[in-house]
Design a protein around this motif. Sequence first.
Motif, PDB file in Angstrom:
ATOM      1  N   ILE A 289       5.016 -10.611  -9.270  1.00 47.12           N
ATOM      2  CA  ILE A 289       3.547 -10.745  -9.308  1.00 47.12           C
ATOM      3  C   ILE A 289       2.899  -9.367  -9.390  1.00 47.12           C
ATOM      4  O   ILE A 289       3.136  -8.508  -8.538  1.00 47.12           O
ATOM      5  CB  ILE A 289       3.031 -11.469  -8.046  1.00 47.12           C
ATOM      6  CG1 ILE A 289       3.601 -12.879  -7.950  1.00 47.12           C
ATOM      7  CG2 ILE A 289       1.504 -11.522  -8.041  1.00 47.12           C
ATOM      8  CD1 ILE A 289       3.280 -13.577  -6.629  1.00 47.12           C
ATOM      9  N   ASN A 290       2.090  -9.163 -10.421  1.00 40.08           N
ATOM     10  CA  ASN A 290       1.268  -7.950 -10.520  1.00 40.08           C
ATOM     11  C   ASN A 290       0.016  -8.210  -9.677  1.00 40.08           C
ATOM     12  O   ASN A 290      -0.918  -8.876 -10.111  1.00 40.08           O
ATOM     13  CB  ASN A 290       0.903  -7.671 -11.978  1.00 40.08           C
ATOM     14  CG  ASN A 290       0.159  -6.354 -12.143  1.00 40.08           C
ATOM     15  OD1 ASN A 290      -0.537  -5.902 -11.227  1.00 40.08           O
ATOM     16  ND2 ASN A 290       0.295  -5.725 -13.292  1.00 40.08           N
TER      17      ASN A 290
ATOM     18  N   GLU B 271      -3.590  -7.421 -10.894  1.00 45.19           N
ATOM     19  CA  GLU B 271      -4.028  -8.149 -12.085  1.00 45.19           C
ATOM     20  C   GLU B 271      -4.044  -9.655 -11.895  1.00 45.19           C
ATOM     21  O   GLU B 271      -4.712 -10.376 -12.641  1.00 45.19           O
ATOM     22  CB  GLU B 271      -3.146  -7.781 -13.286  1.00 45.19           C
ATOM     23  CG  GLU B 271      -3.326  -6.335 -13.739  1.00 45.19           C
ATOM     24  CD  GLU B 271      -2.569  -6.039 -15.026  1.00 45.19           C
ATOM     25  OE1 GLU B 271      -1.963  -6.973 -15.584  1.00 45.19           O
ATOM     26  OE2 GLU B 271      -2.589  -4.872 -15.455  1.00 45.19           O
ATOM     27  N   ASP B 272      -3.294 -10.159 -10.925  1.00 49.79           N
ATOM     28  CA  ASP B 272      -3.223 -11.602 -10.682  1.00 49.79           C
ATOM     29  C   ASP B 272      -3.338 -11.871  -9.178  1.00 49.79           C
ATOM     30  O   ASP B 272      -2.376 -12.249  -8.519  1.00 49.79           O
ATOM     31  CB  ASP B 272      -1.909 -12.157 -11.244  1.00 49.79           C
ATOM     32  CG  ASP B 272      -1.909 -13.682 -11.328  1.00 49.79           C
ATOM     33  OD1 ASP B 272      -2.882 -14.302 -10.843  1.00 49.79           O
ATOM     34  OD2 ASP B 272      -0.934 -14.245 -11.858  1.00 49.79           O
ATOM     35  N   LYS B 273      -4.538 -11.667  -8.661  1.00 47.64           N
ATOM     36  CA  LYS B 273      -4.767 -11.775  -7.225  1.00 47.64           C
ATOM     37  C   LYS B 273      -4.502 -13.187  -6.701  1.00 47.64           C
ATOM     38  O   LYS B 273      -3.978 -13.363  -5.607  1.00 47.64           O
ATOM     39  CB  LYS B 273      -6.202 -11.345  -6.886  1.00 47.64           C
ATOM     40  CG  LYS B 273      -6.456  -9.870  -7.159  1.00 47.64           C
ATOM     41  CD  LYS B 273      -7.895  -9.482  -6.857  1.00 47.64           C
ATOM     42  CE  LYS B 273      -8.122  -8.004  -7.158  1.00 47.64           C
ATOM     43  NZ  LYS B 273      -9.518  -7.597  -6.889  1.00 47.64           N
TER      44      LYS B 273
ATOM     45  N   ALA C 195      -2.341 -15.375  -7.714  1.00 53.44           N
ATOM     46  CA  ALA C 195      -0.903 -15.640  -7.598  1.00 53.44           C
ATOM     47  C   ALA C 195      -0.379 -15.104  -6.271  1.00 53.44           C
ATOM     48  O   ALA C 195       0.448 -15.745  -5.614  1.00 53.44           O
ATOM     49  CB  ALA C 195      -0.155 -15.013  -8.770  1.00 53.44           C
TER      50      ALA C 195
END
Length: 295
Positions: free
Chosen positions: A64-65, A68-70, A72
Motif C-alpha cells: 500500500i502506497n 497515495e491511497d489513504k 486502503a
Amino acid sequence: MKLTINNLTKTYKNGVKAIDNLNIEIGTGMFGLLGPNGAGKSSLMRTIATLQSPDSGSIFFNDINVLEDKMALRKVLGYLPQSFGVYPKMSAEKLLDYFATLKGVKSKEDRKKLIDEVLEITNLYEVRKKSVSGYSGGMKQRFGIAQLLLNNPKLIIVDEPTAGLDPAERHRFLNILREVGTNCTVIFSTHIVEDVKELCNEMAILNGGRILKHTTPMDATNELEGQIWTKTIERSELDGIEANYNLLSSNYNQDNSLNVRVYSAEQPSDDFITTDPQLDDVYFIALKEDQIETV
C-alpha cells in the motif's frame, strides 16, 4: 508485514521541523518509538495514520502506497491517539456496536460476536453495560484498544497510551497490547523507557524529528557492557560529578545520599564500580550525544 518510510519531512507553519528526513523499516511485532515530549513522535504517528500529510517522502505498508491511497491503509489500520476527547453517555457495548457499523460490519449477529470478543480481550466484558464516559483512565485506554480491534487491523498505532495510568492499569494495558501485537505490526510511541523495555522486541529513539538509534532493547544494553559506572555520593558532590564525568542519572537513597550513573569506556576513578547497563542509560546517552551534535 513491513512498514517502510523514506525521506519523510514535515515542517509546520510556525517553522518547527517535526519530522526531519526520516528513514526507517518496521516489521511484525511490537515496535517502541521512544523519545522526549516534543521529539516528533505524535507528528510521525499522525502522518503514518494519514491524519496529516508530509512535505516530502514516502510511506509504504506492504504493497500500500500510504500517501497515495489513504483509504486502503485505513481499512487495515487501528489508531489509538493520546487523547479521545469526550465520550457520549453510551455503554461500551452500544458504542462498540456503533463503531462496528461505521466500519462496515452489517450483520447484527456478526457485530455482537465481534464486540463480545474484543470486550473479552480487553477485560471489559463485565463492565460492558456501563457508560464509557464514567470509565477510569485505564479502562478508557482499554476501550480504545477494543474499538481499534473491530476491523482486525494489520497495523496498530498507539500514541503515549500509558501516560497518566496508575501502575495496575498500566500493567493491564501493556499485557493487552502484548497479546494483540503478536500477529501484526504495532508501533508504540512513548517517553516511558520502562514501557519499551517490558513490551517491545524492536525500538528506535527519536528526537528533533530524527531517528537517533534503531536497535533492539537487548542489543542496545549489551553494547554498553562494561561502560556504565556507579558510586554513592553526598548531594553536595553532584555538581562536581556533573562537571567532570558523563553523568547519566542520579537517584536518592533513604539517607539522602545519591547513587550516580556515569558513562565511560574506562573506570572513571578508583571509587566507581561497574554496573549492568539499563535501557534508561541507552536513552540518556543517545539524547546527550544528539544535544552535543546539534549545539
